[in-house]
Design an enzyme around this catalytic site. Sequence first.
Site, PDB file in Angstrom:
ATOM      1  N   ASP A  56       0.834  -1.200   0.000  1.00  0.00           N
ATOM      2  CA  ASP A  56       0.000   0.000   0.000  1.00  0.00           C
ATOM      3  C   ASP A  56       0.874   1.257   0.000  1.00  0.00           C
ATOM      4  O   ASP A  56       1.954   1.264  -0.598  1.00  0.00           O
ATOM      5  CB  ASP A  56      -0.918  -0.031   1.234  1.00  0.00           C
ATOM      6  CG  ASP A  56      -2.284   0.571   0.953  1.00  0.00           C
ATOM      7  OD1 ASP A  56      -2.357   1.802   0.768  1.00  0.00           O
ATOM      8  OD2 ASP A  56      -3.271  -0.179   0.927  1.00  0.00           O
ATOM      9  N   HIS A 100      -3.772   5.641   3.500  1.00  0.00           N
ATOM     10  CA  HIS A 100      -4.521   4.471   3.040  1.00  0.00           C
ATOM     11  C   HIS A 100      -3.991   3.169   3.641  1.00  0.00           C
ATOM     12  O   HIS A 100      -4.760   2.314   4.107  1.00  0.00           O
ATOM     13  CB  HIS A 100      -4.443   4.438   1.513  1.00  0.00           C
ATOM     14  CG  HIS A 100      -5.386   3.499   0.846  1.00  0.00           C
ATOM     15  ND1 HIS A 100      -5.032   2.210   0.520  1.00  0.00           N
ATOM     16  CD2 HIS A 100      -6.668   3.664   0.430  1.00  0.00           C
ATOM     17  CE1 HIS A 100      -6.054   1.621  -0.084  1.00  0.00           C
ATOM     18  NE2 HIS A 100      -7.064   2.477  -0.150  1.00  0.00           N
ATOM     19  N   SER A 244     -11.351  -1.029  -0.782  1.00  0.00           N
ATOM     20  CA  SER A 244     -10.045  -1.090  -0.110  1.00  0.00           C
ATOM     21  C   SER A 244     -10.166  -1.460   1.356  1.00  0.00           C
ATOM     22  O   SER A 244      -9.294  -2.137   1.914  1.00  0.00           O
ATOM     23  CB  SER A 244      -9.345   0.269  -0.201  1.00  0.00           C
ATOM     24  OG  SER A 244      -8.905   0.535  -1.499  1.00  0.00           O
TER      25      SER A 244
END
Length: 295
Positions: A56, A100, A244
């Site tokens: 990520d 994220h 996600s």
Amino acid sequence: MSGSEPSDEILRPAWSSQFSAETLQQISSAGPIAEITREWAWGGSTGKGIRVAVIDSGIEHDHPAVGGSIRGGTIVEFDRRTKSQLRFNQDDRPADIFGHGTACAGIIHSIAPEAELYSVRVIGRDLTGKAMQFAGGLRWAIEHEMNVVNMSLSTSREEFYGLFHELADEAYFKGVLLVSAVNNIPAPSYPSLYSSVVSVAAHEGHDPFTFFYNPTPPVEFGAPGIDVNVAWLNKSYSTSTGNSFAAPHITGIVALIRSKHPDLTPFQIKTVLFACATNARPAPAVPGDAGKNPA
């Protein structure tokens, strides 16, 4: 409805409609599969001894949501000067340059608090990166013998279909289970489409252990991913939506299963997930079975 009013359908990530109350399919299991329970699958497990790679934007290693579970990782950078066009930098105290990855790591840690998390940073501040970096990060996770890999990202570039397929197969045969979010838009993306990968989309629930199996391609499992509270940069939190954030829920559950049953293969773990899905039920008895004479 006027064009200026928001629509719930528009706000939902692609493929999440397959897990709505109107379209969710009940599934049946039979034989030994019907005997698998959540208690058997992960009851009492904390994820101890399981190595989870989060490919990520990095992980904020000292965020309260990850609770000291970060064990290091790598930063994969594009570098034309090298033969592979990639450079790997050891990352003992990972940082997140977007938020994220920390969000995904926090979800995994909340479900499997004793799993060891490794940051594999392949994307930058604008949440973009080269597919080659992504592939390099996946190869790093396989070579470093991760037990589970969370990929809340994908590529839609068809020229990388073969490379990611090869990596997914390599992971499968080496016992590395890959969990991948499907695209947030209704378009093909890799590696979520491969059968050796556990593909995940979002549903609207908030119980981390409520997940569904979908028998209709392209996505197999649905987990919470709509308006979920997630960790973010600088020890903050945010309410976010996306496939996600569904994937790490399944990754966390897989870590629990692998910790309790370390000898299960990726294929067998998929079967356990199927058997334990919230919409699974035992198959009805075959008419006439009760009256059959024993062999």
